[in-house]
Write a protein that holds these residues in place. Structure first.
Motif, PDB file in Angstrom:
ATOM      1  N   LEU A 187      36.594  17.912  15.214  1.00 19.20           N
ATOM      2  CA  LEU A 187      36.402  16.844  14.227  1.00 19.20           C
ATOM      3  C   LEU A 187      36.038  15.529  14.907  1.00 19.20           C
ATOM      4  CD1 LEU A 187      39.318  17.548  11.704  1.00 19.20           C
ATOM      5  CD2 LEU A 187      36.859  17.856  11.326  1.00 19.20           C
ATOM      6  N   ASP A 188      36.681  15.241  16.036  1.00 16.05           N
ATOM      7  CA  ASP A 188      36.369  14.003  16.761  1.00 16.05           C
ATOM      8  C   ASP A 188      34.923  14.011  17.248  1.00 16.05           C
ATOM      9  OD1 ASP A 188      38.891  13.008  16.368  1.00 16.05           O
ATOM     10  OD2 ASP A 188      39.650  13.593  18.354  1.00 16.05           O
ATOM     11  N   ALA A 189      34.460  15.160  17.765  1.00 18.65           N
ATOM     12  CA  ALA A 189      33.078  15.256  18.248  1.00 18.65           C
ATOM     13  C   ALA A 189      32.087  15.104  17.100  1.00 18.65           C
ATOM     14  CB  ALA A 189      32.865  16.585  18.967  1.00 18.65           C
ATOM     15  N   ALA A 190      32.387  15.762  15.968  1.00 17.19           N
ATOM     16  CA  ALA A 190      31.509  15.639  14.804  1.00 17.19           C
ATOM     17  C   ALA A 190      31.496  14.211  14.282  1.00 17.19           C
ATOM     18  CB  ALA A 190      31.961  16.603  13.708  1.00 17.19           C
ATOM     19  N   GLU A 191      32.651  13.560  14.314  1.00 18.34           N
ATOM     20  CA  GLU A 191      32.716  12.156  13.880  1.00 18.34           C
ATOM     21  C   GLU A 191      31.902  11.263  14.804  1.00 18.34           C
ATOM     22  OE1 GLU A 191      33.955   8.047  13.800  1.00 18.34           O
ATOM     23  OE2 GLU A 191      34.385   9.430  15.454  1.00 18.34           O
ATOM     24  N   ARG A 192      31.873  11.604  16.096  1.00 16.33           N
ATOM     25  CA  ARG A 192      31.082  10.817  17.054  1.00 16.33           C
ATOM     26  C   ARG A 192      29.600  10.924  16.717  1.00 16.33           C
ATOM     27  NH1 ARG A 192      32.175   9.216  22.460  1.00 16.33           N
ATOM     28  NH2 ARG A 192      30.607   7.646  22.976  1.00 16.33           N
ATOM     29  N   VAL A 193      29.140  12.118  16.349  1.00 13.74           N
ATOM     30  CA  VAL A 193      27.744  12.298  15.955  1.00 13.74           C
ATOM     31  C   VAL A 193      27.451  11.506  14.686  1.00 13.74           C
ATOM     32  CG1 VAL A 193      26.021  13.973  15.179  1.00 13.74           C
ATOM     33  CG2 VAL A 193      27.587  14.571  17.038  1.00 13.74           C
ATOM     34  N   ALA A 194      28.363  11.594  13.698  1.00 16.03           N
ATOM     35  CA  ALA A 194      28.171  10.866  12.442  1.00 16.03           C
ATOM     36  C   ALA A 194      28.147   9.361  12.667  1.00 16.03           C
ATOM     37  CB  ALA A 194      29.282  11.237  11.462  1.00 16.03           C
ATOM     38  N   ARG A 195      28.978   8.885  13.582  1.00 16.37           N
ATOM     39  CA  ARG A 195      28.994   7.452  13.902  1.00 16.37           C
ATOM     40  C   ARG A 195      27.653   7.014  14.483  1.00 16.37           C
ATOM     41  NH1 ARG A 195      32.801   5.850  18.650  1.00 16.37           N
ATOM     42  NH2 ARG A 195      34.173   7.234  17.468  1.00 16.37           N
ATOM     43  N   GLY A 196      27.098   7.848  15.356  1.00 15.04           N
ATOM     44  CA  GLY A 196      25.792   7.520  15.928  1.00 15.04           C
ATOM     45  C   GLY A 196      24.704   7.480  14.873  1.00 15.04           C
ATOM     46  N   LEU A 197      24.720   8.425  13.945  1.00 11.01           N
ATOM     47  CA  LEU A 197      23.725   8.437  12.869  1.00 11.01           C
ATOM     48  C   LEU A 197      23.865   7.210  11.980  1.00 11.01           C
ATOM     49  CD1 LEU A 197      23.892  12.220  11.925  1.00 11.01           C
ATOM     50  CD2 LEU A 197      21.976  11.039  13.023  1.00 11.01           C
ATOM     51  N   SER A 238      23.183   2.633  21.648  1.00  9.68           N
ATOM     52  CA  SER A 238      24.464   3.339  21.714  1.00  9.68           C
ATOM     53  C   SER A 238      24.537   4.442  20.671  1.00  9.68           C
ATOM     54  CB  SER A 238      25.632   2.367  21.543  1.00  9.68           C
ATOM     55  OG  SER A 238      25.670   1.825  20.232  1.00  9.68           O
ATOM     56  N   ALA A 239      23.734   4.339  19.600  1.00  8.49           N
ATOM     57  CA  ALA A 239      23.699   5.404  18.601  1.00  8.49           C
ATOM     58  C   ALA A 239      23.231   6.703  19.235  1.00  8.49           C
ATOM     59  CB  ALA A 239      22.774   5.012  17.447  1.00  8.49           C
ATOM     60  N   TYR A 240      22.172   6.644  20.036  1.00  7.75           N
ATOM     61  CA  TYR A 240      21.692   7.834  20.725  1.00  7.75           C
ATOM     62  C   TYR A 240      22.778   8.400  21.650  1.00  7.75           C
ATOM     63  CZ  TYR A 240      16.879   6.922  19.236  1.00  7.75           C
ATOM     64  OH  TYR A 240      15.743   6.738  18.501  1.00  7.75           O
ATOM     65  N   SER A 241      23.474   7.512  22.343  1.00  6.64           N
ATOM     66  CA  SER A 241      24.518   7.961  23.263  1.00  6.64           C
ATOM     67  C   SER A 241      25.665   8.614  22.505  1.00  6.64           C
ATOM     68  CB  SER A 241      25.039   6.774  24.087  1.00  6.64           C
ATOM     69  OG  SER A 241      24.012   6.249  24.908  1.00  6.64           O
ATOM     70  N   ASP A 242      26.053   8.047  21.365  1.00  4.55           N
ATOM     71  CA  ASP A 242      27.109   8.658  20.551  1.00  4.55           C
ATOM     72  C   ASP A 242      26.719  10.076  20.126  1.00  4.55           C
ATOM     73  OD1 ASP A 242      28.825   6.502  20.629  1.00  4.55           O
ATOM     74  OD2 ASP A 242      28.026   5.582  18.813  1.00  4.55           O
ATOM     75  N   ILE A 243      25.479  10.230  19.691  1.00  8.71           N
ATOM     76  CA  ILE A 243      25.011  11.548  19.246  1.00  8.71           C
ATOM     77  C   ILE A 243      24.987  12.524  20.414  1.00  8.71           C
ATOM     78  CG2 ILE A 243      23.015  12.786  18.320  1.00  8.71           C
ATOM     79  CD1 ILE A 243      22.440  10.169  16.705  1.00  8.71           C
ATOM     80  N   ALA A 244      24.490  12.070  21.574  1.00 13.16           N
ATOM     81  CA  ALA A 244      24.427  12.940  22.747  1.00 13.16           C
ATOM     82  C   ALA A 244      25.820  13.363  23.196  1.00 13.16           C
ATOM     83  CB  ALA A 244      23.684  12.239  23.883  1.00 13.16           C
ATOM     84  N   VAL A 245      26.749  12.415  23.260  1.00 15.05           N
ATOM     85  CA  VAL A 245      28.106  12.733  23.698  1.00 15.05           C
ATOM     86  C   VAL A 245      28.783  13.670  22.699  1.00 15.05           C
ATOM     87  CG1 VAL A 245      30.409  11.775  24.108  1.00 15.05           C
ATOM     88  CG2 VAL A 245      28.405  10.627  25.055  1.00 15.05           C
ATOM     89  N   GLY A 246      28.627  13.388  21.396  1.00 14.72           N
ATOM     90  CA  GLY A 246      29.236  14.248  20.395  1.00 14.72           C
ATOM     91  C   GLY A 246      28.690  15.660  20.429  1.00 14.72           C
TER      92      GLY A 246
END
Length: 391
Positions: A187-197, A238-246
């Motif tokens: 859930l944390d990883a998916a939330e990180r992707v959603a935050r980046g989007l 940082s949005a791209y980085s959030d998506i990549a990390v997630g």
């Protein structure tokens, strides 16, 4: 406007269906596979499949170049002249990079596809990974990678658009098969992707459309826009980085962090420990430290501060070129180099005139801290505005 950080083809952007189809395929496949060799091969196939979608038949040229690079890296195991081989790879890669950044290939009749190919693979970031790998092999820290490992290090599809720039040391030490994710971690990883989007397609988009005018405003409105530009750069990049990390966490692929609350930076040194972290670490290990050590060996009697200043200047001259081959980005690099040297000089001056206890008191003083943070962010905002003015 484009976010600072190298730039790539629009086809690599995260709003393409191909990106998300391959991302979901990678998550499912890599989480199911538990054999290291099979996992590496499938991950390499996924990365190549994405590049085939992006490049089409041009992927044949990429595969040919990749094969040549693979053979060069394999040669490290058969030669004692590893450092000469490293220099040759860096020199060839640098010439290719300069041609790409200067649009040299696009200006020559009959070969604009070279420019398109390099943009399609995110060559700004691939170039830095090639150098990091060549230096790691040249120093004898690692054996040459297998073909799947080379593909997975140089062209991971989720890190092509805007990094991060993974160190080869970190890539090599990651577990061949990652530990399963818990429900909370998923859930944390998916939330990180959603935050980046959300950052990219809501916040950054709104700022760009409502407030940014390519710095055409006047007076106090120009000052405001310069600061909003920095905020937009942060949100977009940082949005791209959030998506990549997630996505990396969901796939079980080590993906380094790239930002750590840069608005809390108290000086430029602190800023570069928080902003585009993977680039600043790459500069430190591949540019600043080697340059500083080499200068100290050649000029042992010179002032260490002068040596450090020269190494910083060289490092950020190259950082400016990496961002863009223009007077604006060169001036950006010069401004950061001057600012970093000034911080070092000021720190040394303070250490000579104040006791450690007094320095600690200053660091804990909220008023001083707020002023330092504001001054740092304003200087950074001004530096980042320069390339958008001097295009």
């Amino acid at each position: 406007m484009q976010a600072a950080g190298g730039g790539t083809s629009d086809a690599l952007l995260i709003n393409t269906p191909a990106f998300w189809l391959i991302a979901f395929t990678a998550i499912a496949a890599l989480r199911l596979l538990t054999q290291p060799a099979a996992r590496s091969i499938v991950w390499a196939g996924i990365n190549l499949a994405f590049l085939w979608v992006v490049l089409g038949t041009q992927i044949a040229w990429l595969l040919a170049g990749g094969l040549l690079l693979f053979l060069l890296f394999q040669a490290y195991a058969r030669t004692s002249a590893r450092h000469l081989l490293t220099l040759a790879i860096i020199a060839a890669g640098s010439l290719l990079f300069l041609g790409y950044k200067s649009a040299f290939f696009a200006s020559i009749g009959g070969v604009p596809w070279v420019q398109q190919l390099l943009a399609g693979i995110g060559f700004s970031f691939v170039f830095l990974r090639v150098i990091d790998l060549a230096r790691a092999l040249g120093d004898g820290r690692h054996a040459p990678p297998s073909a799947p490992s080379l593909i997975n290090y140089l062209v991971p599809f989720h890190m092509l658009a805007a990094g991060p720039i993974q160190a080869y040391d970190e890539f090599a030490k990651q577990p061949a098969v990652p530990a399963p994710l818990t429900g909370r971690e998923t859930l944390d990883a998916a939330e990180r992707v959603a935050r980046g989007l959300f950052k990219k397609f809501v916040l950054a988009y709104a700022l760009q459309k409502v407030f940014l005018t390519d710095l055409q405003a006047d007076g106090c409105w120009l000052v405001l826009e310069v600061n909003i530009l920095l905020l937009w750069l942060y949100l977009d990049f940082s949005a791209y980085s959030d998506i990549a990390v997630g996505l990396g966490r969901l796939m079980g692929v080590a993906t380094p962090e790239n930002f750590n609350r840069p608005w809390l930076s108290r000086n430029l040194i602190d800023f570069w420990d928080r902003w585009h972290i993977s680039l600043s670490q790459w500069i430190r290990r591949n540019m600043f430290i080697p340059a500083q050590l080499n200068l100290m060996r050649r000029f042992p009697r010179k002032d260490p501060v002068l040596i450090a200043a020269l190494a910083i200047g060289l490092s950020f001259f190259m950082a400016g070129i990496w961002h863009g081959l223009s007077r604006g980005w060169l001036l950006w690099g010069a401004m950061h180099a001057v600012g970093l040297v000034a911080v070092r000089l000021y720190t040394g001056w303070m250490q000579k005139r104040r006791t450690p206890a007094q320095i600690a008191d200053d660091r804990d003083n909220r008023l001083i801290l707020a002023g330092a943070r504001l001054l740092t962010l304003e200087y950074v905002a001004l530096a980042f505005a320069v390339p958008f003015v001097l295009k």
